[in-house]
Design an enzyme around this catalytic site. Structure first.
Site, mmCIF file in Angstrom:
data_model
loop_
_atom_site.group_PDB
_atom_site.id
_atom_site.type_symbol
_atom_site.label_atom_id
_atom_site.label_comp_id
_atom_site.label_asym_id
_atom_site.label_seq_id
_atom_site.Cartn_x
_atom_site.Cartn_y
_atom_site.Cartn_z
ATOM 1 N N ASP A 1 54.515 2.668 -25.347
ATOM 2 C CA ASP A 1 55.595 3.087 -26.101
ATOM 3 C C ASP A 1 55.962 4.574 -25.627
ATOM 4 O OD1 ASP A 1 57.424 3.557 -28.559
ATOM 5 O OD2 ASP A 1 55.896 4.838 -29.082
ATOM 6 N N CYS B 1 13.017 -8.750 -31.507
ATOM 7 C CA CYS B 1 12.651 -7.976 -32.628
ATOM 8 C C CYS B 1 13.255 -7.931 -33.690
ATOM 9 C CB CYS B 1 11.783 -6.486 -32.447
ATOM 10 S SG CYS B 1 10.741 -6.517 -30.922
ATOM 11 N N CYS C 1 13.970 -3.866 -29.194
ATOM 12 C CA CYS C 1 14.517 -5.279 -28.664
ATOM 13 C C CYS C 1 15.140 -6.105 -29.387
ATOM 14 C CB CYS C 1 13.275 -6.075 -27.973
ATOM 15 S SG CYS C 1 12.017 -6.805 -29.177
#
Length: 711
Positions: free
Chosen positions: A402, A26, A23
């Protein structure tokens, strides 16, 4: 002020891999803990890649102590990947099993002996302590610092439930929360596997020859200049140049291309590619940390650390949302009882609000989707260098291309051979024999055509070869003077040109082809049309983009007639010709003013200004090209233009999933909070709503693994 990570030198930075990081909260806590270690000047955690960067001196033991609150395991970045225990055997999950068994026994005792609740209460308390030990350890520490994250909220809720006598529900909340965390770890590990599979592509050892000695050594000990020996069926451990042998190499791991590529002497080869047929001797050109594969892994890991705009919004929202939930819970627990309500009932409702208000699902809604999408793209040969570019690619309204090397192959090829009388093979043999001595860019196209047709140019004796500046060449063959050059050269030689011949030349030129003529001082013998070949996929890709409502523009330095001919064949919306690099830059800026979100697709070298001016710069053929990897926001590791629709499809799906996740995470909490009004919200409903939301947004994000490259 601490320096940004990109400004840290290699000498002052040490990288580690983290196991068990599930998480973002954490990750932030762990980062702060590491910063507080003695002799550590600074630290940064990359949550997406699960990596830690440390500036200063420390040990793995000290780092694991800093991550003990989440039982994090640390290893050196270069250390071999540790085989993980099966999910069900992992230590952090064993406590959940024990706690669950005790909870069920306590519930059974409570039902069997309703008049004697003490044994059941003791059992519930034991279940809470065993299952929630790590939760309380972190939650109480956070509470003492007035840091409110999901563990703080859960700690208050469980202790509060026990305080008002709801021991059974408190134990149930602990177990369900532990299960939720375990499944979250499992889901994050699955999302990160895209990177782990990349890391496992190249072998860790290789057979090397130094002087007369052959040895099997670890890649860390291989030096530039060593000769690597690769047998059929083996993967290359290092980048290098083929010194001896020929074979086909499967480069799918690097470029996403499934068709093997033939490699022979002097060709460049890359770590992680599979040698399919012949024995190769390869001269190592880069150390292991500098290989193309290592750069890809590094770029993808850094990309996963870059926050997407939606993630920045979620993080800011959560910063204010969590304290607001705490205040709301306090308000619900205290105000109604002060107005005459039952204290126990409303404290219970307040605790349930704390649980349902945990921002787990909201905080994880974006990073899991970003990590999964970027990892999926990397496996398919597309490097997306950050969450912001992943999102921007899904919003594109116009894409500028291009021409040379992007929409076309960038290599001139003979498209038409038109004999005006006599033998086509004879005239082409003479032309190719003359062009072998020419330095003109189109000469190689004619020589290649003759070789493809099996013509023997070496049997033709060329005498008195001479270049005619700006017009062509001339040479004597069997005492006859032949000329190869532009139509203008023959108008000068012959004084005029037949109208039918002029019309034939004009027709070829209108198709974007350059016309050369073979002839003598008296007559023209053959027309040869040469053009930069259009990629087979260009028209299909442009059609796909046009159907998706994206404006397509071709930018080229070619003349307008050639550009128009090629642009019409491909089907681009607009054509801009006669452009210098600065003109392309200006045009892309104009497109941004018009559409806001614009991509530029080029080769990453001479298109660098235009790539930089676009919202998303996309480089073609990035394999082995440092410039493309550095200048572009997205790099295709192969020359396959079909990677573009795949990238846009992946980006749009990622955007949709992120929006779904955020909407669902907020909606389910709002519905659960509305249960407070009639007093229906229970700790059971609260934890199931929170856990369910977290799991559903995670599983929803993992759907991005199913997006396939159709090329």
């Amino acid at each position: 002020m601490a320096k940004p990570l990109e400004q840290w030198s290699e000498e002052e930075m040490k990288a580690y891999r983290i196991q068990g990081l599930s998480c973002t909260n954490c990750a932030a806590t762990f980062e702060n803990n590491v910063k507080e270690l003695p002799d550590v000047q600074d630290a940064k955690v990359n949550f997406g890649a699960s990596k830690l960067y440390v500036q200063g001196n420390t040990t793995i033991g000290e780092l694991e102590k800093a991550g003990a609150f989440e039982n994090l395991k640390i290893r050196d970045e270069r250390e071999q990947k540790v085989e993980r225990k099966p999910f069900w055997k992992q230590k952090e999950n064993v406590n959940v099993y024990i706690s669950t068994v005790i909870l069920l026994l306590s519930w059974f005792l409570g039902k069997q002996y309703p008049e004697e609740q003490l044994p059941a209460t003791i059992g519930y308390a034991a279940s809470i302590l065993i299952g929630g030990y790590s939760l309380f350890k972190t939650g109480l520490k956070n509470l003492s610092r007035l840091t409110f994250d999901m563990k703080t909220l859960m700690t208050i809720a469980v202790i509060g439930a026990a305080f008002i006598g709801e021991w059974g529900e408190g134990a149930t909340v602990v177990i369900l929360f532990s299960i939720s965390e375990a499944l979250e770890r499992y889901s994050m590990d699955k999302a990160r596997k895209s990177i782990e599979t990349l890391m496992d592509i190249a072998p860790k050892e290789a057979w090397i020859r130094r002087g007369m000695e052959e040895m099997l050594i670890h890649v860390d000990d291989i030096q530039v200049g060593d000769i690597m020996m690769v047998k059929p069926g083996q993967k290359l451990a290092m980048d290098g140049i083929v010194m001896k042998g020929a074979s086909t190499l499967n480069q799918a791991a690097i470029t996403g291309e499934s068709i093997p590529i033939t490699k022979t002497v002097d060709d460049e080869v890359f770590a992680g590619t599979l040698n399919e047929e012949g024995f190769l001797e390869v001269k190592v050109t880069k150390r292991v940390e500098d290989t193309t594969l290592s750069k890809i892994i590094h770029l993808v890991e850094e990309a996963q650390a870059e926050r997407a705009p939606s993630q920045a919004f979620v993080d800011t929202f959560a910063k204010y949302y969590t304290p607001a939930i705490v205040l709301l819970a306090l308000f619900i627990a205290v105000l109604p009882p002060l107005l005459g309500g039952d204290w126990s009932a409303w404290i219970y409702q307040g605790l349930a609000v704390l649980v349902v208000g945990c921002p787990c699902a909201l905080v994880v809604s974006t990073p899991v989707a970003v990590v999964t999408a970027i990892g999926n793209a990397a496996r398919n040969g597309v490097l997306i260098k950050g969450g912001i570019y992943l999102e921007e690619a899904g919003h594109l309204k116009a894409i500028a291309f291009d021409k040379t090397g992007t929409l076309t192959k960038g290599i001139p090829a003979v498209t038409d051979v038109v004999p005006l009388g006599g033998n086509e093979r004879k005239w082409l043999t003479i032309t190719a024999a003359m062009e072998k001595g020419s330095q003109h860019p189109l000469a190689s196209a004619i020589v290649r055509k003759a070789e493809e047709m099996g013509l023997n140019m070496d049997d033709v004796t060329i005498e008195e070869f001479q270049s005619i500046t700006g017009k062509g060449i001339k040479a004597k063959v069997k005492n006859e003077m032949y000329y190869v050059g532009s139509p203008g050269l023959f108008e000068e030689l012959h004084g005029s040109m037949d109208q039918d011949r002029k019309q034939g030349i004009a027709e070829l030129q209108s198709q974007g082809k350059t016309v050369m003529v073979l002839g003598t001082e008296k007559e023209m013998l053959m027309f040869i049309a040469v053009a930069d070949e259009i990629r087979k996929t260009s028209k299909e890709v442009i059609d796909t983009l046009n159907h998706r409502g994206i404006e397509t523009i071709m930018l080229t330095g070619d003349n307008y007639r050639t550009a128009t001919a090629i642009g019409k064949q491909i089907g681009v919306t607009n054509i801009e010709a006669n452009l210098l690099p600065a003109d392309k830059w200006n045009f892309v800026k104009e497109l941004r003013d018009k559409h806001q979100r614009v991509a530029m697709v080029g080769d990453g070298v001479n298109d660098a200004p235009a790539l930089a001016a676009s919202t998303v710069g996309i480089a073609m053929g990035g394999v082995g090209t440092d410039t493309a990897l550095e200048t572009a926001d997205i790099a295709f590791m192969s020359d396959d233009l079909k990677k573009l629709p795949y990238t846009i499809r992946l980006s749009r799906k990622a955007l949709a999933i992120i929006k779904q996740n955020i909407t669902f995470a907020l909606a389910i909490k709002l519905v659960a909070l509305l249960f407070v009004v009639p007093g229906w919200l229970t700790l059971w409903i609260a934890i199931i709503a929170d856990m369910g939301a977290t799991l559903l947004v995670t599983l929803n994000s993992l759907r991005l693994l199913t997006v396939k490259d159709a090329s």
